[in-house]
Design an enzyme around this catalytic site. Structure first.
Site, PDB file in Angstrom:
ATOM      1  N   HIS A  55       0.856  -1.183   0.000  1.00 37.67           N
ATOM      2  CA  HIS A  55       0.000   0.000   0.000  1.00 37.67           C
ATOM      3  C   HIS A  55       0.890   1.230   0.000  1.00 37.67           C
ATOM      4  O   HIS A  55       0.774   2.069  -0.878  1.00 37.67           O
ATOM      5  CB  HIS A  55      -0.942  -0.009   1.203  1.00 37.67           C
ATOM      6  CG  HIS A  55      -1.965   1.086   1.184  1.00 37.67           C
ATOM      7  ND1 HIS A  55      -3.034   1.150   2.059  1.00 37.67           N
ATOM      8  CD2 HIS A  55      -2.087   2.191   0.406  1.00 37.67           C
ATOM      9  CE1 HIS A  55      -3.769   2.221   1.802  1.00 37.67           C
ATOM     10  NE2 HIS A  55      -3.203   2.881   0.809  1.00 37.67           N
ATOM     11  N   GLU A 113       0.655   7.866  -3.590  1.00 36.10           N
ATOM     12  CA  GLU A 113       1.379   7.529  -2.365  1.00 36.10           C
ATOM     13  C   GLU A 113       2.586   8.442  -2.166  1.00 36.10           C
ATOM     14  O   GLU A 113       2.868   8.873  -1.048  1.00 36.10           O
ATOM     15  CB  GLU A 113       1.811   6.061  -2.391  1.00 36.10           C
ATOM     16  CG  GLU A 113       0.660   5.081  -2.247  1.00 36.10           C
ATOM     17  CD  GLU A 113      -0.085   5.253  -0.936  1.00 36.10           C
ATOM     18  OE1 GLU A 113       0.567   5.222   0.133  1.00 36.10           O
ATOM     19  OE2 GLU A 113      -1.322   5.425  -0.971  1.00 36.10           O
ATOM     20  N   HIS A 117       2.236  11.016   0.929  1.00 37.91           N
ATOM     21  CA  HIS A 117       3.042  10.590   2.077  1.00 37.91           C
ATOM     22  C   HIS A 117       4.538  10.868   1.902  1.00 37.91           C
ATOM     23  O   HIS A 117       5.188  11.361   2.827  1.00 37.91           O
ATOM     24  CB  HIS A 117       2.826   9.093   2.333  1.00 37.91           C
ATOM     25  CG  HIS A 117       1.408   8.721   2.595  1.00 37.91           C
ATOM     26  ND1 HIS A 117       0.745   9.083   3.748  1.00 37.91           N
ATOM     27  CD2 HIS A 117       0.510   8.036   1.847  1.00 37.91           C
ATOM     28  CE1 HIS A 117      -0.499   8.626   3.709  1.00 37.91           C
ATOM     29  NE2 HIS A 117      -0.668   7.984   2.561  1.00 37.91           N
TER      30      HIS A 117
END
Length: 377
Positions: A55, A113, A117
């Site tokens: 993930h 992602e 992040h």
């Protein structure tokens, strides 16, 4: 081309050791609690049948909060090309197999992602990079680090080693799953469910030094983290196979003629009986067999599992992320397809495995138990 390096020590304080510390190039803050998050997507089936998928890597603050989308000027796109151009094509190939988007748009998932992040990691600010680093070098380092961490926590193998494997009929308790992961890894993660279906695991780390090349310290799930699963009746559904979108088999070259693109490997003993087969690390076991993927190489083919490329070194077979893949061939015999290495279809081990015991696999007949390895599609 090697990935960039930091000048940070890995022997100092770990992230989250001082809640008031400001982030620097060598101390990850405020997001010093790093979560390596993984998916188990069974419906629709995504990724290999014997591995969870990536993930992301999330820098959460040490108190349960987090920051996101920290630098829109570095929301890079076309990441596969960016990584390949900076010598990280092997990372891209791994991502194409093990970092899958459930809707088939892997590139957009990776971009999300990184933007949400990765841009929030203080040790990956462009001011922290070595002089002369190419544009996007910090994103390349991020994806390389995520892949490296993912390979240290093989959730499928952890559960399998404790007798928990995907099933259409069995159910498990939350305690069984968390205890199994704790027993196998030494640490307790957070597990999440979609209704009754197990579908996500979060592994926690602190880091000493930079995210680029620091020392990652695994820790138990913090007290403020909670499992989002029922206490019982949890289903760990099997995948139907393959993966969705983004390149059929991780963008590898076609498999050699006569060998499936992916298969399990059974051990055929001299008595004519089949006893287990190969796990993802290249060991012989009676547990749930791993999926091996092939890619043509000259007159033969290479093999890869969720652990990485498979290689024979000092006559010992291993599959691991740091391997330089060996070339295997296939031999038809008695209606079966046998694996061969340097012309030999004979492999051996020191004992016959049973239960959760695994045995090293050696090329040739130099050990007490000899057998052949059969391709089983």
């Amino acid at each position: 081309m090697p990935r960039i390096a930091s000048s940070c020590s890995t022997t100092g304080s770990a992230s989250c050791s001082n809640s008031s510390a400001a982030g620097t190039c060598c101390l990850e803050a405020p997001g010093g609690l790093l979560l390596q998050t993984q998916f188990w997507d069974a419906n629709p089936s995504t990724g290999p049948t014997d591995s969870w998928t990536v993930h992301g890597l999330w820098p959460d603050n040490c108190d349960g909060t987090f920051e996101s989308n920290c630098d829109s000027s570095r929301a890079y796109t076309n990441l596969a090309s960016l990584l390949s151009a900076q010598g990280a094509s092997s990372t891209v190939s791994f991502m194409q197999t093990f970092w899958k988007d459930i809707n088939g748009d892997d590139e957009s998932f990776w971009e999300h992602e990184w933007s949400k992040h990765g841009t929030c990691l203080s040790t990956l600010k462009t001011s922290c990079l070595p002089s002369g680093s190419p544009r996007g070098a910090e994103a390349v380092a991020y994806f390389q680090t995520v892949v490296k961490l993912f390979q240290t926590v093989p959730t499928y193998d952890f559960l399998s080693s404790q007798g928990i494997t995907p099933s259409s009929s069995k159910t498990f308790t939350l305690s069984q799953i968390t205890s199994a992961l704790k027993s196998a890894s030494g640490f307790t993660p957070t597990v999440n469910c979609d209704g009754p279906n197990l579908n996500e695991v979060w592994w926690y780390f602190h880091v000493k030094g930079s995210v680029i090349d620091g020392s990652f310290v695994p820790i138990n799930a913090p007290s403020f983290a909670s499992n989002d699963c029922p206490s019982s009746g949890i289903k760990y559904l099997p995948k139907s196979g393959g993966g969705s979108g983004g390149g059929g088999g991780g963008g590898t070259t076609p498999p050699a003629s006569g060998v499936p693109a992916s298969f399990t490997v059974q051990a055929l003993r001299s008595s004519g009986s089949t006893t287990g087969g190969l796990l993802s690390g290249g060991t012989w076991s009676t547990q749930t067999l791993a999926t091996y993927k092939t890619a043509a190489s000259g007159s033969g083919f290479t093999l890869t599992t969720s652990k990485g490329p498979c290689a024979v070194s000092s006559s010992t077979l291993t599959c691991a992320s740091g391997n330089s893949a060996s070339v295997f061939t296939a031999v038809s015999s008695g209606g079966k397809t046998l694996l061969a290495f340097n012309g030999s279809t004979t492999f051996s081990s020191d004992a016959v495995p049973s239960g959760t015991t695994q045995q090293k696999v050696f090329v040739g007949s130099g050990h007490s138990q000899t057998y052949q390895l059969v391709v089983a599609s």
